[in-house]
Design a protein around this motif. Sequence first.
Motif, PDB file in Angstrom:
ATOM      1  N   GLY A 108      18.514   9.400  14.564  1.00 18.02           N
ATOM      2  CA  GLY A 108      18.203  10.798  14.843  1.00 18.02           C
ATOM      3  C   GLY A 108      17.061  11.245  13.972  1.00 18.02           C
ATOM      4  N   GLU A 109      17.274  12.298  13.208  1.00 18.71           N
ATOM      5  CA  GLU A 109      16.188  12.880  12.415  1.00 18.71           C
ATOM      6  C   GLU A 109      16.374  12.559  10.936  1.00 18.71           C
ATOM      7  OE1 GLU A 109      14.334  16.781  13.704  1.00 18.71           O
ATOM      8  OE2 GLU A 109      15.294  17.381  11.820  1.00 18.71           O
ATOM      9  N   LEU A 110      15.378  11.917  10.366  1.00 18.15           N
ATOM     10  CA  LEU A 110      15.351  11.588   8.938  1.00 18.15           C
ATOM     11  C   LEU A 110      14.223  12.361   8.289  1.00 18.15           C
ATOM     12  CD1 LEU A 110      16.074   9.819   6.428  1.00 18.15           C
ATOM     13  CD2 LEU A 110      14.439   8.130   7.315  1.00 18.15           C
ATOM     14  N   VAL A 111      14.527  13.121   7.235  1.00 19.54           N
ATOM     15  CA  VAL A 111      13.526  13.910   6.534  1.00 19.54           C
ATOM     16  C   VAL A 111      13.283  13.292   5.161  1.00 19.54           C
ATOM     17  CG1 VAL A 111      12.908  16.178   5.613  1.00 19.54           C
ATOM     18  CG2 VAL A 111      14.246  16.010   7.727  1.00 19.54           C
ATOM     19  N   ILE A 112      12.023  12.982   4.884  1.00 20.15           N
ATOM     20  CA  ILE A 112      11.628  12.445   3.579  1.00 20.15           C
ATOM     21  C   ILE A 112      10.680  13.449   2.943  1.00 20.15           C
ATOM     22  CG2 ILE A 112      10.501  10.564   2.346  1.00 20.15           C
ATOM     23  CD1 ILE A 112      11.158   8.763   4.699  1.00 20.15           C
ATOM     24  N   THR A 113      11.074  14.001   1.817  1.00 20.38           N
ATOM     25  CA  THR A 113      10.257  14.985   1.115  1.00 20.38           C
ATOM     26  C   THR A 113      10.083  14.550  -0.334  1.00 20.38           C
ATOM     27  OG1 THR A 113      11.060  16.788   2.511  1.00 20.38           O
ATOM     28  CG2 THR A 113      10.051  17.407   0.418  1.00 20.38           C
ATOM     29  N   GLY A 114       8.868  14.651  -0.835  1.00 23.68           N
ATOM     30  CA  GLY A 114       8.613  14.285  -2.224  1.00 23.68           C
ATOM     31  C   GLY A 114       7.178  14.556  -2.585  1.00 23.68           C
TER      32      GLY A 114
ATOM     33  N   PHE B  38       0.816  -1.218   0.000  1.00 17.03           N
ATOM     34  CA  PHE B  38       0.000   0.000   0.000  1.00 17.03           C
ATOM     35  C   PHE B  38       0.851   1.271   0.000  1.00 17.03           C
ATOM     36  CE2 PHE B  38       0.519  -2.048   4.101  1.00 17.03           C
ATOM     37  CZ  PHE B  38       0.976  -1.038   4.952  1.00 17.03           C
ATOM     38  N   GLU B  39       1.957   1.239  -0.736  1.00 18.44           N
ATOM     39  CA  GLU B  39       2.847   2.402  -0.782  1.00 18.44           C
ATOM     40  C   GLU B  39       2.120   3.684  -1.144  1.00 18.44           C
ATOM     41  OE1 GLU B  39       5.657   4.266   0.241  1.00 18.44           O
ATOM     42  OE2 GLU B  39       6.670   2.408  -0.317  1.00 18.44           O
ATOM     43  N   ALA B  40       1.212   3.629  -2.106  1.00 18.46           N
ATOM     44  CA  ALA B  40       0.584   4.841  -2.634  1.00 18.46           C
ATOM     45  C   ALA B  40      -0.486   5.430  -1.721  1.00 18.46           C
ATOM     46  CB  ALA B  40      -0.011   4.573  -4.017  1.00 18.46           C
ATOM     47  N   THR B  41      -0.741   4.808  -0.566  1.00 16.45           N
ATOM     48  CA  THR B  41      -1.730   5.382   0.350  1.00 16.45           C
ATOM     49  C   THR B  41      -1.209   6.636   1.045  1.00 16.45           C
ATOM     50  OG1 THR B  41      -1.015   3.932   2.165  1.00 16.45           O
ATOM     51  CG2 THR B  41      -2.879   3.173   0.805  1.00 16.45           C
ATOM     52  N   VAL B  42       0.115   6.768   1.171  1.00 17.67           N
ATOM     53  CA  VAL B  42       0.707   7.904   1.878  1.00 17.67           C
ATOM     54  C   VAL B  42       1.823   8.482   1.012  1.00 17.67           C
ATOM     55  CG1 VAL B  42       1.803   8.714   4.009  1.00 17.67           C
ATOM     56  CG2 VAL B  42       0.232   6.764   4.090  1.00 17.67           C
ATOM     57  N   MET B  43       1.748   9.772   0.715  1.00 17.65           N
ATOM     58  CA  MET B  43       2.782  10.475  -0.047  1.00 17.65           C
ATOM     59  C   MET B  43       2.942   9.933  -1.467  1.00 17.65           C
ATOM     60  SD  MET B  43       5.655  11.286   2.925  1.00 17.65           S
ATOM     61  CE  MET B  43       6.709  12.278   1.872  1.00 17.65           C
ATOM     62  N   ALA B  44       1.836   9.453  -2.062  1.00 23.54           N
ATOM     63  CA  ALA B  44       1.838   8.988  -3.452  1.00 23.54           C
ATOM     64  C   ALA B  44       2.957   7.971  -3.664  1.00 23.54           C
ATOM     65  CB  ALA B  44       1.932  10.170  -4.408  1.00 23.54           C
ATOM     66  N   GLY B  45       3.926   8.300  -4.537  1.00 24.69           N
ATOM     67  CA  GLY B  45       4.999   7.357  -4.811  1.00 24.69           C
ATOM     68  C   GLY B  45       6.232   7.564  -3.967  1.00 24.69           C
ATOM     69  N   THR B  46       6.267   8.608  -3.140  1.00 26.97           N
ATOM     70  CA  THR B  46       7.424   8.835  -2.263  1.00 26.97           C
ATOM     71  C   THR B  46       7.470   7.704  -1.230  1.00 26.97           C
ATOM     72  OG1 THR B  46       7.193  11.217  -2.575  1.00 26.97           O
ATOM     73  CG2 THR B  46       8.531  10.477  -0.719  1.00 26.97           C
ATOM     74  N   PRO B  47       8.565   6.944  -1.155  1.00 29.03           N
ATOM     75  CA  PRO B  47       8.517   5.632  -0.479  1.00 29.03           C
ATOM     76  C   PRO B  47       8.627   5.660   1.043  1.00 29.03           C
ATOM     77  CG  PRO B  47      10.680   5.969  -1.443  1.00 29.03           C
ATOM     78  CD  PRO B  47       9.840   7.162  -1.866  1.00 29.03           C
TER      79      PRO B  47
END
Length: 336
Positions: A304-310, A147-156
Amino acid sequence: MREIKLSIFGFGNVGRAVVRVLLEKGALFRERYGVEFKVVSVADTSGVVWLPEGIDPREALIIKENFGKLSSWTNDYEVYNFTPSEAVREIDSDIVVDVTNDKNAHTWHLAALKDGKAVVTSNKPPLAFHYAELMKEAEGRNLPYFFEATVMAGTPIITVLQDGLKGDTVERIEAVLNATTTFILSRMEAGLDFEEALREAQALGIAERDPSGDILGIDAGYKATILHCLAFHPLTFDRVKRRGIEEITPEDVRRAQGRGNTIRLVAEIEDGAVTVEPREVPRTNPLAVESHENTAVIRTDLLGELVITGAGAGLKETASGVVGDIIKASMKLRES
């Protein structure tokens, strides 16, 4: 070469985008992954078109785009009036692909799994309300439920939380997960009031005709619930504390700007607690995204802190998540 039979439910914009990717990149997928995808059925609200030896996806696209409904496709194929539950049991497929907005789809996701079929979905409510039941069924049968596309479209972000932080303990996630509200708030920063910004979003196709799911924080709440299930333990949407952006005024926006801040609809996810509400964030904060971007700040004990943006929206972007899951499910099925 392994043939994988697909049964696709939902033939709106996202469903058609998925089919286009499968057509355009079919040769690449055959070469890279050793799989040949055969679409054996497609379904929209008008009916189910099914042919065991495979339908012509190009013709399906033409019919839908010219006539608006698959039931108009009567020359070469029979149109069935199956319910989704009937269709997943009747149609012989390897992967059921759900790109609908059916809030009760968990019933036919379970029917598919019980019938030995993998499930790939972009549909949020089934997971936001029935995550534990669905995952227990899939895991008990050793079947993919992706269900990858349920959150943040294709951003994994789903892949990161499932597979990328095996040794870490997630402590907190803060995220902006709804692009429609980001657009509206950005336009309010440019001087529009809420209603003007909403009308512009609707005119551009960024907001739905009924925008309540976005502006009331429901969509972001669904997504935040799914992230909680992955990062911590199963939790249902009714546990989310939620406040949308409908009461944000131009004065609120100007005050935030005066402090060097911006207002965004922020989801905060901690063990046992999910909150979605508008918050002021500094312009330098990763949460101060623009346009259709989504972002998540994941804090863990080790990394620590991981930022995922897409991209958090868009047809190609959502198709990326769905098709990636179809390929992953195919690889797992091939191993079993």
